[in-house]
Design an enzyme around this catalytic site. Sequence first.
Site, PDB file in Angstrom:
ATOM      1  N   CYS A 322       0.828  -1.219   0.000  1.00  0.00           N
ATOM      2  CA  CYS A 322       0.000   0.000   0.000  1.00  0.00           C
ATOM      3  C   CYS A 322       0.852   1.255   0.000  1.00  0.00           C
ATOM      4  O   CYS A 322       1.848   1.327   0.727  1.00  0.00           O
ATOM      5  CB  CYS A 322      -0.856   0.070   1.258  1.00  0.00           C
ATOM      6  SG  CYS A 322      -1.893  -1.351   1.490  1.00  0.00           S
ATOM      7  N   ARG A 419     -12.522   1.160  -9.170  1.00  0.00           N
ATOM      8  CA  ARG A 419     -13.699   1.454  -8.348  1.00  0.00           C
ATOM      9  C   ARG A 419     -13.360   1.404  -6.861  1.00  0.00           C
ATOM     10  O   ARG A 419     -13.888   2.167  -6.058  1.00  0.00           O
ATOM     11  CB  ARG A 419     -14.795   0.432  -8.682  1.00  0.00           C
ATOM     12  CG  ARG A 419     -16.149   0.881  -8.271  1.00  0.00           C
ATOM     13  CD  ARG A 419     -17.232   0.033  -8.893  1.00  0.00           C
ATOM     14  NE  ARG A 419     -17.555   0.398 -10.247  1.00  0.00           N
ATOM     15  CZ  ARG A 419     -17.840  -0.469 -11.215  1.00  0.00           C
ATOM     16  NH1 ARG A 419     -17.817  -1.756 -10.966  1.00  0.00           N
ATOM     17  NH2 ARG A 419     -18.141  -0.050 -12.414  1.00  0.00           N
TER      18      ARG A 419
HETATM   19  P1  XMP Z   1      -0.756  -7.068   3.464  1.00  0.00           P
HETATM   20  O1  XMP Z   1       0.024  -6.260   4.416  1.00  0.00           O
HETATM   21  O2  XMP Z   1      -1.248  -8.329   4.063  1.00  0.00           O
HETATM   22  O3  XMP Z   1      -2.044  -6.193   3.115  1.00  0.00           O
HETATM   23  O4  XMP Z   1      -0.011  -7.311   2.192  1.00  0.00           O
HETATM   24  C1  XMP Z   1      -3.121  -6.684   2.359  1.00  0.00           C
HETATM   25  C2  XMP Z   1      -4.262  -5.691   2.365  1.00  0.00           C
HETATM   26  O5  XMP Z   1      -3.860  -4.453   1.745  1.00  0.00           O
HETATM   27  C3  XMP Z   1      -5.008  -3.819   1.170  1.00  0.00           C
HETATM   28  N1  XMP Z   1      -4.636  -3.434  -0.193  1.00  0.00           N
HETATM   29  C4  XMP Z   1      -4.228  -2.210  -0.539  1.00  0.00           C
HETATM   30  N2  XMP Z   1      -4.157  -1.063   0.180  1.00  0.00           N
HETATM   31  N3  XMP Z   1      -3.260   0.025  -1.706  1.00  0.00           N
HETATM   32  C5  XMP Z   1      -3.688   0.061  -0.414  1.00  0.00           C
HETATM   33  O6  XMP Z   1      -3.604   1.119   0.228  1.00  0.00           O
HETATM   34  C6  XMP Z   1      -3.326  -1.076  -2.486  1.00  0.00           C
HETATM   35  O7  XMP Z   1      -2.930  -1.061  -3.642  1.00  0.00           O
HETATM   36  C7  XMP Z   1      -3.829  -2.250  -1.864  1.00  0.00           C
HETATM   37  N4  XMP Z   1      -4.056  -3.504  -2.334  1.00  0.00           N
HETATM   38  C8  XMP Z   1      -4.528  -4.192  -1.274  1.00  0.00           C
HETATM   39  C9  XMP Z   1      -6.145  -4.809   1.229  1.00  0.00           C
HETATM   40  O8  XMP Z   1      -7.020  -4.388   2.253  1.00  0.00           O
HETATM   41  C10 XMP Z   1      -5.458  -6.119   1.554  1.00  0.00           C
HETATM   42  O9  XMP Z   1      -6.298  -7.015   2.238  1.00  0.00           O
END
Ligand code: XMP
Length: 507
Positions: A322, A419
């Site tokens: 993230c 989305r």
């Molecule tokens: P971990 O730390 O387990 O996190 O790799 C997985 C969670 O991250 C969220 N997620 C995102 N959050 N940008 C974000 O800010 C992204 O591109 C992104 N992709 C996933 C999501 O809640 C996931 O379960």
Amino acid sequence: MKRKLLPVDRFFRIQERNGRSVTYGDIRLKTGYSAVAPAAAQLDSRFTRHVSLKIPIASAAMDDVTEAPMAIAMAKSGGIGVIHCSMPVSRQAQEVARVKFHLQPRIANPITVRDADTVGEILAKRKRKRWKFHSFLVLDESGNFVGLLTRKNFKLCMNPNLTARDIMLPVAHVITAPEKTSMERALALMQQHGVDLLPLMRRKTTLAGMYAAEDIKRIMTGSQAQFNLDSDGRLRVAAAVNTDESDLDRAEALVQQHVDVLVIEKAHGDSYPEHVFLKMLRRRHTSIDIVAGNISEPDSCRRLIREGADAVKVGQGPGSICSTRVVSGIGAPQATAVYNCSRAAQGSGVPIIADGGIVNPGDIPVALGCGADSVMVGGVLAGTKETPGDIIKRNGQQFKRYRGMGSLSAMRDRKASRRRYQQDHTPISQLVPEGVESIVPYKGRVKRVLVQFMGGLRSGMSYCGTRTIADLHRKADFHFNTPSGVREGHPHDVLITEIPPNYQVGR
Ligand code: XMP
């Protein structure tokens, strides 16, 4: 009546007084007298109001993490997988069906014989087809269920020219049950009547399936006792939806495949589109659990619970891929967010899912100690065999791709990703990503990873003297870690010669 303050409440009050929000690496659980060995720790918890877990972990709804193979592996380990929605509705429904039909305690189309077939013909067919079983349901020429043949009937039969009708147990004496009977109820009925087959009936004469006691026993005992199953003995699975109107049809298709939980995927759960969608979804599906999120503030949590959420997913920007917090300047450090939201949910019966930011096994007991009922992980499972995508070879090493759903490539590829970040009407050239694309080392099977992470949780619960996750919620207390404390907590001042499977240097 005023609620008694728990140790964790006192700890977070002090943090708040000091103007400090903390995350997993900043805090460690206090140990205490313990009569609980790690093996005695009970890891069962709740994912949503009505859906339980045997281990408190879910796989993230990401296109590099959860499709059917991951969801099957998660449910077989006692957790749950959330199938991502960056795919057409029909495919996502198929992925759900693959999980639901992976185990089949209920035989949908049992093999039947006709009442006019002779014993000789039936036995010859059995041999030809290499069927191992000796029991057959008998239908008449109109297709009505008329009786049951068992091994005993064949054994006692002296004349192979007799027909099935001559030797079968007639339907009036067969124990049957209605079509919708659950696996547990079926087993209870079979035990009560001393039978090992239970034909399921639609109306009086139409056969709608069958249970076999052997199959149910196989599913409910031995290594299979750890499986996370629904009341019909099928693996549990969740699936993601977005907040577009078309997602109501998506949800409908998923429900038709018996999905257990719908998870609304939105980077900002406390937003107008999610509130509107949650209300509509709630109205349409009164008997399926809905997870709302993501949020990180207690007021947001209260609002989503009020709108009908059956679990709230907490985490805005803690994830390994993230960049939301860097890009947008928002977000609460995850341990504080989980604690605050768990307090907001208290008394509502709505569980908290701590989503993102789990890196080391020890982060899970810390997250649960802060009040989470389960954790959702992406990075921990990324790179395992069961994730979608191929192995990538670089300099003789094996990797798999792990990208954020808000990464530029995911947003370019998938409307669902755009989305999630409310950029579905943004021209591709102006997309503002909130995640990165990465590769992670290939890790082998999910089971191997979960053994280490659940082993860490058991160990943490044992150190705290807590047998259950509810005990951990009650007893958890923390130390605030200084940077030297963090350094001290890792192997230090040695040259590591063997890296264990549950430790990564530099994390
Ligand atoms: P971990 O730390 O387990 O996190 O790799 C997985 C969670 O991250 C969220 N997620 C995102 N959050 N940008 C974000 O800010 C992204 O591109 C992104 N992709 C996933 C999501 O809640 C996931 O379960």
